[in-house]
Design a protein around this motif. Structure first.
Motif, PDB file in Angstrom:
ATOM      1  N   SER A  91      39.137  50.355   8.369  1.00  0.00           N
ATOM      2  CA  SER A  91      38.788  50.087   6.968  1.00  0.00           C
ATOM      3  C   SER A  91      37.282  49.971   6.788  1.00  0.00           C
ATOM      4  CB  SER A  91      39.466  48.808   6.469  1.00  0.00           C
ATOM      5  OG  SER A  91      38.828  47.648   6.977  1.00  0.00           O
ATOM      6  N   GLN A  92      36.556  49.710   7.878  1.00  0.00           N
ATOM      7  CA  GLN A  92      35.107  49.513   7.808  1.00  0.00           C
ATOM      8  C   GLN A  92      34.308  50.731   8.255  1.00  0.00           C
ATOM      9  OE1 GLN A  92      33.824  46.472   6.622  1.00  0.00           O
ATOM     10  NE2 GLN A  92      35.982  46.220   6.149  1.00  0.00           N
ATOM     11  N   GLU A  93      34.829  51.487   9.210  1.00  0.00           N
ATOM     12  CA  GLU A  93      34.088  52.595   9.818  1.00  0.00           C
ATOM     13  C   GLU A  93      34.866  53.898   9.701  1.00  0.00           C
ATOM     14  OE1 GLU A  93      33.575  51.629  13.926  1.00  0.00           O
ATOM     15  OE2 GLU A  93      32.664  49.687  13.510  1.00  0.00           O
ATOM     16  N   GLU A  94      34.152  54.982   9.510  1.00  0.00           N
ATOM     17  CA  GLU A  94      34.798  56.297   9.412  1.00  0.00           C
ATOM     18  C   GLU A  94      34.968  56.973  10.763  1.00  0.00           C
ATOM     19  OE1 GLU A  94      33.328  58.988   6.479  1.00  0.00           O
ATOM     20  OE2 GLU A  94      32.851  57.356   5.096  1.00  0.00           O
ATOM     21  N   ARG A  95      34.307  56.494  11.785  1.00  0.00           N
ATOM     22  CA  ARG A  95      34.238  57.180  13.073  1.00  0.00           C
ATOM     23  C   ARG A  95      35.595  57.659  13.584  1.00  0.00           C
ATOM     24  NH1 ARG A  95      32.326  54.765  18.921  1.00  0.00           N
ATOM     25  NH2 ARG A  95      32.905  56.610  20.076  1.00  0.00           N
ATOM     26  N   ASP A  96      36.576  56.785  13.660  1.00  0.00           N
ATOM     27  CA  ASP A  96      37.861  57.129  14.273  1.00  0.00           C
ATOM     28  C   ASP A  96      38.976  57.371  13.259  1.00  0.00           C
ATOM     29  OD1 ASP A  96      37.098  56.977  17.049  1.00  0.00           O
ATOM     30  OD2 ASP A  96      36.893  54.820  16.758  1.00  0.00           O
ATOM     31  N   ARG A  97      38.661  57.370  11.977  1.00  0.00           N
ATOM     32  CA  ARG A  97      39.714  57.489  10.960  1.00  0.00           C
ATOM     33  C   ARG A  97      40.537  58.764  11.101  1.00  0.00           C
ATOM     34  NH1 ARG A  97      36.825  55.575   5.352  1.00  0.00           N
ATOM     35  NH2 ARG A  97      36.693  53.363   5.885  1.00  0.00           N
ATOM     36  N   ALA A  98      39.871  59.908  11.185  1.00  0.00           N
ATOM     37  CA  ALA A  98      40.596  61.187  11.244  1.00  0.00           C
ATOM     38  C   ALA A  98      41.441  61.267  12.509  1.00  0.00           C
ATOM     39  CB  ALA A  98      39.618  62.357  11.172  1.00  0.00           C
ATOM     40  N   ALA A  99      40.858  60.884  13.643  1.00  0.00           N
ATOM     41  CA  ALA A  99      41.596  60.951  14.907  1.00  0.00           C
ATOM     42  C   ALA A  99      42.831  60.059  14.861  1.00  0.00           C
ATOM     43  CB  ALA A  99      40.696  60.547  16.075  1.00  0.00           C
ATOM     44  N   MET A 100      42.687  58.870  14.303  1.00  0.00           N
ATOM     45  CA  MET A 100      43.818  57.936  14.255  1.00  0.00           C
ATOM     46  C   MET A 100      44.869  58.388  13.249  1.00  0.00           C
ATOM     47  SD  MET A 100      43.438  55.605  16.573  1.00  0.00           S
ATOM     48  CE  MET A 100      44.604  54.343  16.079  1.00  0.00           C
ATOM     49  N   ARG A 101      44.454  58.724  12.045  1.00  0.00           N
ATOM     50  CA  ARG A 101      45.437  59.086  11.020  1.00  0.00           C
ATOM     51  C   ARG A 101      46.178  60.368  11.404  1.00  0.00           C
ATOM     52  NH1 ARG A 101      44.857  57.062   5.621  1.00  0.00           N
ATOM     53  NH2 ARG A 101      46.237  55.488   6.435  1.00  0.00           N
ATOM     54  N   ASN A 102      45.466  61.419  11.825  1.00  0.00           N
ATOM     55  CA  ASN A 102      46.122  62.664  12.252  1.00  0.00           C
ATOM     56  C   ASN A 102      46.979  62.425  13.489  1.00  0.00           C
ATOM     57  OD1 ASN A 102      44.779  64.016  10.198  1.00  0.00           O
ATOM     58  ND2 ASN A 102      43.118  64.705  11.531  1.00  0.00           N
TER      59      ASN A 102
END
Length: 197
Positions: A91-102
Motif C-alpha cells: 500500500s506504501q510502495e510500488e516496487r513489488d506491486r506488479a510482481a505480487m498482484r500478477n
C-alpha cells in the motif's frame, strides 16, 4: 551576531527526536501485537483490514509466507502477521506491486483454485518449480517468489516473533562493565610488525 529563529524550541525538537528513535525499541516491551516497526498499529477495538490486497489475496499471501518461513520450534510467518506487513508495504510502495498482484493470480491458477486451500505438498511443489535461482519455471512465478521471499523475510524479522523469539534480541542493554574476550588464545594476540611480514 547570533540570530534565533522564532517558533523553534531546540529542547522540544531533541525530545521529539529521542522519542522517535526509541519508539521501535519500546513498542515490543509494551506488548503491542505483531510489532512491525513501520506498520501502523490497529486499535484494540478494531479488526485489522487490508489496505491494498483483497481478503482472498491476503489468504494466498499468508499461505505463501508460511511456506517460505514455516512454523518450527518458533512460530512461522502467519503467526508473525507477515501477511499484514506485506499488505502494508504494497500500500506504501510500488516496487513489488506488479510482481505480487500478477503472481498471486498465477499462483491460484496453477493451484487449480485457491493456493491457500490446497495441500501443503502441492503448495511446496508449485513453489519448488519457481524457486530455482537459475531461472527455472514460469517468469511470473519467479518474480512472485522473489518478491514474496524478500517481503516475508523483512516482515518476519521486524516482528516481535522474529526479532525476540527467533533471534533472541532483548534490546540494547547497558553494560556497567565489559570484561573483554576471555578466550586464552586471544589473550596473546598482538598487532603485526614489519618483522612479521
Amino acid at each position: 551576531m547570533s540570530e534565533t529563529r522564532p517558533g523553534i524550541d531546540r529542547r522540544s525538537v531533541l525530545r521529539g527526536l529521542g522519542l522517535a528513535a526509541a519508539t521501535p525499541l519500546v513498542e515490543p516491551l509494551l506488548g503491542l501485537p505483531g510489532y512491525h516497526a513501520q506498520v501502523p498499529s490497529v486499535e484494540a477495538d478494531r479488526r485489522w483490514s487490508p489496505r491494498y490486497l483483497t481478503p482472498a489475496e491476503i489468504e494466498t499471501v499468508a499461505a505463501l509466507a508460511e511456506c517460505i518461513l514455516p512454523e518450527t520450534d518458533t512460530p512461522g510467518a502467519r503467526a508473525a502477521l507477515v501477511h499484514q506487513y506485506v499488505d502494508w508495504v504494497l500500500s506504501q510502495e510500488e516496487r513489488d506491486r506488479a510482481a505480487m498482484r500478477n503472481g498471486i493470480g498465477w499462483l491460484d491458477r496453477v493451484a487449480g483454485g485457491s493456493f491457500a486451500s490446497v495441500a501443503e505438498t502441492l503448495q511446496m511443489s508449485i513453489l519448488g518449480s519457481v524457486a530455482d535461482p537459475e531461472g527455472g519455471g514460469d517468469r511470473v512465478g519467479r518474480d512472485l517468489f522473489n518478491a514474496a521471499k524478500r517481503l516475508t523475510i523483512r516482515g518476519y524479522y521486524r516482528s516481535a516473533i522474529g526479532m525476540h523469539q527467533e533471534l533472541g534480541y532483548d534490546g540494547n542493554k547497558h553494560l556497567s562493565r565489559f570484561e573483554g574476550c576471555i578466550h586464552p588464545e586471544h589473550q596473546s594476540w598482538r598487532p603485526a610488525t614489519e618483522r612479521d611480514v
